[in-house]
Write an enzyme that holds these catalytic residues in place. Sequence first.
Site, short mmCIF file in Angstrom:
data_model
loop_
_atom_site.label_atom_id
_atom_site.label_comp_id
_atom_site.label_asym_id
_atom_site.label_seq_id
_atom_site.Cartn_x
_atom_site.Cartn_y
_atom_site.Cartn_z
N MET A 66 -4.21 -0.56 -10.82
CA MET A 66 -5.51 0.03 -11.15
C MET A 66 -5.47 0.60 -12.57
SD MET A 66 -7.05 1.57 -7.63
CE MET A 66 -6.15 3.09 -7.63
N GLY A 67 -4.47 0.19 -13.35
CA GLY A 67 -4.42 0.62 -14.75
C GLY A 67 -3.86 2.02 -14.94
N HIS A 94 4.64 0.99 -13.04
CA HIS A 94 3.98 -0.31 -13.13
C HIS A 94 4.83 -1.29 -13.95
CE1 HIS A 94 0.31 2.45 -12.83
NE2 HIS A 94 0.18 1.69 -11.76
N GLN A 102 -11.59 1.21 -2.19
CA GLN A 102 -10.50 1.98 -1.61
C GLN A 102 -10.60 3.49 -1.87
OE1 GLN A 102 -7.51 -0.28 -4.05
NE2 GLN A 102 -6.42 1.67 -4.07
N GLU A 159 7.46 0.75 -3.94
CA GLU A 159 7.74 1.55 -2.74
C GLU A 159 7.06 2.91 -2.82
OE1 GLU A 159 11.95 1.76 -2.13
OE2 GLU A 159 12.04 -0.25 -1.26
N LYS A 160 6.56 3.28 -3.99
CA LYS A 160 5.83 4.55 -4.14
C LYS A 160 4.72 4.64 -3.09
CE LYS A 160 3.71 8.08 -6.22
NZ LYS A 160 2.33 7.94 -5.92
N ASP A 161 4.05 3.50 -2.87
CA ASP A 161 2.98 3.45 -1.86
C ASP A 161 3.53 2.68 -0.66
OD1 ASP A 161 0.55 4.51 -3.50
OD2 ASP A 161 1.61 3.13 -4.80
P1 PAJ Z 1 -1.71 1.53 -8.56
O1 PAJ Z 1 -1.69 2.92 -8.02
O2 PAJ Z 1 -2.13 1.32 -9.98
O3 PAJ Z 1 -0.26 0.93 -8.38
C1 PAJ Z 1 0.00 -0.41 -8.69
C2 PAJ Z 1 1.39 -0.75 -8.21
O4 PAJ Z 1 2.35 0.07 -8.88
C3 PAJ Z 1 1.57 -0.49 -6.69
O5 PAJ Z 1 2.33 -1.53 -6.10
C4 PAJ Z 1 2.31 0.83 -6.68
O6 PAJ Z 1 3.09 1.05 -5.52
C5 PAJ Z 1 3.18 0.69 -7.91
N1 PAJ Z 1 3.63 2.00 -8.39
C6 PAJ Z 1 2.87 3.08 -8.68
N2 PAJ Z 1 3.64 4.12 -9.06
C7 PAJ Z 1 4.93 3.68 -9.00
C8 PAJ Z 1 6.21 4.29 -9.26
N3 PAJ Z 1 6.32 5.57 -9.64
N4 PAJ Z 1 7.32 3.53 -9.08
C9 PAJ Z 1 7.22 2.23 -8.67
N5 PAJ Z 1 6.05 1.61 -8.41
C10 PAJ Z 1 4.92 2.33 -8.57
O7 PAJ Z 1 -1.51 0.70 -5.70
C11 PAJ Z 1 -2.54 0.41 -6.32
O8 PAJ Z 1 -2.67 0.59 -7.67
C12 PAJ Z 1 -3.74 -0.23 -5.65
O9 PAJ Z 1 -3.84 0.24 -4.33
C13 PAJ Z 1 -3.70 -1.78 -5.67
C14 PAJ Z 1 -2.50 -2.34 -4.90
C15 PAJ Z 1 -3.68 -2.29 -7.12
C16 PAJ Z 1 -5.00 -2.31 -5.00
O10 PAJ Z 1 -6.12 -1.83 -5.62
#
Ligand code: PAJ
Length: 280
Positions: A30-31, A37, A61, A148-150
Amino acid sequence: MNTVTTVRDLRAALLKWRESGDTVGLVPTMGALHKGHLSLIDASRRVTKRTLASIFVNPMQFGPHEDLAKYPRALEVDCDLLAAGGCDLLYAPAASEVYPEGFATKIDPGPLAAVLEGAFRPGHFAGVATVVVKLLLQTMPDCAFFGEKDYQQLLIIRRIVRDLNIPTHVVTGPIVRDTDGLALSSRNAYLTPEQRKQAAALPKTLTETAVRLAEGQPIDAVLKENRVKLSEAGFKLDYLELRDAGTLAPTHDLALPARLLAAVRVGPVRLIDNLAINKA
Ligand code: PAJ
């Protein structure tokens, strides 16, 4: 790095890669990109010939009282970060491209989506599931990368990909953390300096809880004490739970893979984090 904004241009670019026999990895985001990311971009570059990132702040969402309007948007900086990180193509569609007039379909991810985050954010995972399935069908990548954060989101996406026979391999990346342990998140930008300091108590408490559980201390007592600790650290606690790492059902069996998951609020900001429990 090129940017495309329509499904048509996306598919034209992908067709060229496919004609050259290149494998494709998709990193949906989501940028407001950070090193979490970018670690997924790195992972994709290691596994597939071509890496495609998507940036789309998915309205479906977000709940009606959530932060859709103020979610951080930084497309220019994100483009620079992706290009520097070796991403080959960015897909950044407008909401009208993803949800055209009359759009009516929703993916129901089933029971995994009803607990933990799903209980606190009704409809959230249906929104995630719908957009992720759309992104996978639009791009048909060999691999798609999720952090894995989510953790719950990851399990739900794995389940959907399996249930719907989507021919994509789901690859996971570990949580990338700041020096004080706080998991990187686009939403951390909302924290005041004071709240940012306070936020480090979340990963610290999770780690302490995980250590005690791994030592074999009584699960319910350890969880109870650490819920109190989180409240004392100034958080509003949504949950601190030990769950089966595959089904998210409550568990007391540390012989099987288990996951400690937490969500807290500090001021208006909601923080989530999780840790694997490895019994010594
Ligand atoms: P977003 O919160 O932008 O995260 C995009 C991806 O980056 C996800 O797979 C998330 O688990 C991962 N991510 C975020 N923070 C992280 C971190 N600290 N360490 C490792 N990976 C991390 O998750 C989403 O977007 C949305 O729900 C999406 C899947 C894009 C659907 O809209």
